[in-house]
Design an enzyme around this catalytic site. Structure first.
Site: not given
Length: 150
Positions: A17, A36, A42, A44, A82-83, A127
């Site tokens: 994100h 950020c 980037h 997580h 996810d991903h 996070e």
């Protein structure tokens, strides 16, 4: 009166994100979100914990079947986040920044659409190992849930 119990399920997912608000100027976004806010974004490795609360069924001894909880989380949340790039792949984040607070609210709204009413107690999203958000659904309206799209 029924005995009340809590059950919890922890899952993991990875997502990218960029912290950027459409309600702020580029300069305000940079000042607010710092590194950020990098245009490339980037990622997580998030940890997600779902906590349910309810009466322990006298016949089966459960608040809810863990198999059901696993399916609710997978089908309503993990299959979408996810991903993925939260900002690009989930319409919900087109009008709000993809903060962990908004991600936790998104997870809550997705789950409460498929679970028995009143059972969802908390959504916790880590996070990082040091930063987590706890969301309990406070302030969520039917309109919010309606707008909770992927």
């Amino acid at each position: 009166m029924a005995i009340i119990g809590y059950i919890s399920r922890t899952e993991h997912f990875s997502a990218a994100h960029r912290l950027h608000s459409p309600h702020l100027s580029d300069a305000e976004n940079l000042e607010t979100f710092g590194k950020c806010n990098h245009p490339g974004g980037h990622g997580h490795n998030y940890v997600l914990e779902i906590i349910l609360r309810g009466p322990i069924d006298e016949k089966n001894g459960m608040v809810a079947n863990i198999a059901d909880l696993k399916r609710w989380i997978k089908d309503s949340v993990l299959d979408y986040v996810d991903h993925r790039n939260l900002d690009r792949d989930i319409a919900f984040f087109a009008t709000r920044p993809s903060t962990t607070e908004n991600l936790a609210a998104f997870v809550w709204m997705r789950l409460c659409q498929v679970m028995p009413e009143g059972m969802l107690n908390k959504v916790i999203v880590w996070e990082t190992p040091k930063n987590k958000v706890i969301f309990t659904g406070e302030g969520v309206t039917a309109k919010d849930i309606e707008e909770c799209t992927v």
